[in-house]
Design an enzyme around this catalytic site. Structure first.
Site, PDB file in Angstrom:
ATOM      1  N   LYS A 197      40.979  23.171  -0.085  1.00 48.48           N
ATOM      2  CA  LYS A 197      41.217  21.846   0.493  1.00 48.48           C
ATOM      3  C   LYS A 197      41.009  21.859   2.014  1.00 48.48           C
ATOM      4  O   LYS A 197      40.408  20.940   2.573  1.00 48.48           O
ATOM      5  CB  LYS A 197      42.632  21.380   0.143  1.00 48.48           C
ATOM      6  CG  LYS A 197      42.801  21.092  -1.359  1.00 48.48           C
ATOM      7  CD  LYS A 197      44.264  20.940  -1.737  1.00 48.48           C
ATOM      8  CE  LYS A 197      44.462  20.631  -3.206  1.00 48.48           C
ATOM      9  NZ  LYS A 197      45.862  20.738  -3.644  1.00 48.48           N
ATOM     10  N   GLY A 295      49.319  15.079  -9.622  1.00 49.11           N
ATOM     11  CA  GLY A 295      49.883  14.168 -10.629  1.00 49.11           C
ATOM     12  C   GLY A 295      48.848  13.174 -11.094  1.00 49.11           C
ATOM     13  O   GLY A 295      47.930  12.803 -10.349  1.00 49.11           O
TER      14      GLY A 295
HETATM   15  N1  HSE Z   1      47.860  22.583  -7.961  1.00 49.08           N
HETATM   16  C1  HSE Z   1      47.816  21.719  -6.841  1.00 49.08           C
HETATM   17  C2  HSE Z   1      49.169  21.630  -6.174  1.00 49.08           C
HETATM   18  C3  HSE Z   1      47.364  20.325  -7.145  1.00 49.08           C
HETATM   19  O1  HSE Z   1      50.127  22.284  -6.605  1.00 49.08           O
HETATM   20  O2  HSE Z   1      49.273  20.928  -5.189  1.00 49.08           O
HETATM   21  C4  HSE Z   1      45.922  20.237  -7.462  1.00 49.08           C
HETATM   22  O3  HSE Z   1      45.143  20.828  -6.464  1.00 49.08           O
END
Ligand code: HSE
Length: 423
Positions: A197, A295
């Site tokens: 990210k 979510g």
């Molecule tokens: N698994 C990620 C989180 C969400 O725990 O934020 C999707 O990238």
């Protein structure tokens, strides 16, 4: 609005959320949904199972489909599937952070050549609008810094460790029981998800391609209940921070690691599975975006939002929106962690000998490390002491040298942890 036909690849939590939200938009027609298991029972009222296929190429090769929504995740086989879709002139809406972080350059180049666009609001911080704001309304800014909590699972675990004084293992188990953490939690707890990210976000914020392989990454698995307790006593909370900054010399510093965050800092107040992104830019100053990073519904908000933006653009013209085309041809000059400067938290296990603190002070001093706080609270049953040091801003390479030297000293038993500090 012109009716658009879409295909959805992936029908797990996010895909199902997207399907449900799309029921309120009659102008978007779902033509096909590609799934792994066609016989699996779907918990959706009046669901038309003839929409399902196990072959994603039925979507990407379907001349009727205008837009492919990809919420399957992963690089293999998704990269090949989306490559075929782009060559077939389909626009793409994706939530796939790993694919964009690893193969974004190739996909965006191909999209440009085929005059289609890829939108990916859901790939970074789920429901928080951050990609579109950075690429559109913030484009007058020179963004110089990002500090963010981009992984909900780890933030949930660290919050529970702090609030309930749990060990990492117990907090992880609870997160798994509640469905926050996966059975194999590696992607989240080792910082991979946050690294994908921040790679995407830094690339669009700094307008330079950030190489995922050059991002320093450290997860939360080594954080102990003792670290959380010591941090609390010193006025900090521990968070997994994804950061990116442009240094004065133009080099780029992007990394993911746990940090002691001062309790007064806004990111310290972000709890449980919530995500938060602080951006600093000129002329806008500081901005903070906070909300649900995962979510079904929050993520569907971003996927369907992208889809509707695209639909309205296609209504106006057959050409893609220019600001949504990735144009960063410059490669970021990323620095190594050894060349970064930080304040540090060092947890040291030392023998209960006269002079142990003196040894720590001397070795830190020799390595240009100025101690700002030192804490020892008595001794343990094994006649050792936990000594916590907070340093002033120091060079990482100097700190690593000091730690090596400390371990050579008879009175230092172990370096229990080294964490960076954000005030
Ligand atoms: N698994 C990620 C989180 C969400 O725990 O934020 C999707 O990238």
């Amino acid at each position: 609005m012109k009716a658009l036909k879409v295909g959805i690849i992936g029908f797990g939590t996010v895909g199902t959320g997207v399907y449900k939200v799309l029921q309120s938009f009659p102008n978007i027609e779902i033509k096909k949904i590609a799934v792994k298991n066609i016989t699996k029972k779907r918990n959706i009222e009046n669901f038309d199972t003839t929409l399902l296929t196990q072959d994603p190429y039925e979507i990407v090769n379907n001349p009727e489909i205008d837009i492919v929504i990809e919420v399957a995740g992963g690089v293999t086989p998704t990269f090949d599937i989306l490559t075929a879709a782009i060559k077939n002139k389909k626009h793409i809406v994706t939530a796939n952070k790993e694919l964009l972080a690893k193969k974004g350059s190739e996909l965006f180049q191909l999209a440009k050549e085929n005059k289609v666009i890829i939108l990916y609001e859901a790939a970074v911080a789920g429901g928080i609008p951050i990609i579109m704001p950075v690429k559109t309304i913030l484009c007058a800014n020179k963004i110089t810094k990002i500090a963010a909590i981009l992984n909900g699972t780890t933030n949930y675990i660290l919050t529970k460790m702090a609030e309930k004084e749990l060990s990492y293992e117990t907090a992880l188990k609870q997160a798994q029981e509640l469905g926050y953490a996966e059975t194999d939690p590696t992607g989240d707890v080792e910082g991979y998800d946050a690294a994908y990210k921040i790679a995407i976000l830094s690339t669009i914020s700094f307008n330079k391609k950030v190489d995922i392989n050059k991002i320093y990454r450290e997860g939360i698995t080594k954080i102990t209940a003792q670290d959380i307790k010591s941090a609390k006593e010193l006025g900090y909370t521990i968070k997994l921070i994804a950061m990116g900054q442009v240094l004065e010399n133009g080099k780029i510093d992007v990394r993911v690691h746990p940090m002691l965050v001062a309790k007064k800092h806004l990111l310290a107040k972000v709890k449980n599975a919530t995500n938060s992104i602080m951006l600093t830019g000129y002329p806008v100053g500081d901005l903070i975006f906070t909300g649900a990073g995962a979510g079904a519904e929050p993520t569907a908000s971003s996927v369907v939002g992208d889809l509707l933006v695209l639909a309205s653009e296609l209504e106006a013209s057959d050409s893609p929106i220019p600001q949504a085309i990735c144009n960063h041809n410059e490669i970021a000059d990323q620095i190594n962690i050894g060349d970064t400067y930080n304040e540090y938290y060092i947890a040291i296990n030392a023998s209960n000998n006269p002079g142990a603190i003196g040894v720590i002070g001397t070795i830190c001093g020799k390595n240009n490390i100025n101690i700002s706080t030192i804490m020892q609270k008595g001794t343990k049953d094994d006649n050792t002491a936990e000594i916590v040091v907070i340093t002033e801003r120091s060079k990482e390479a100097d700190v690593q040298n000091a730690l090596k030297e400390l371990l050579k000293s008879d009175c230092i038993k172990n370096i229990d942890n080294l964490l960076r500090v954000m005030n």
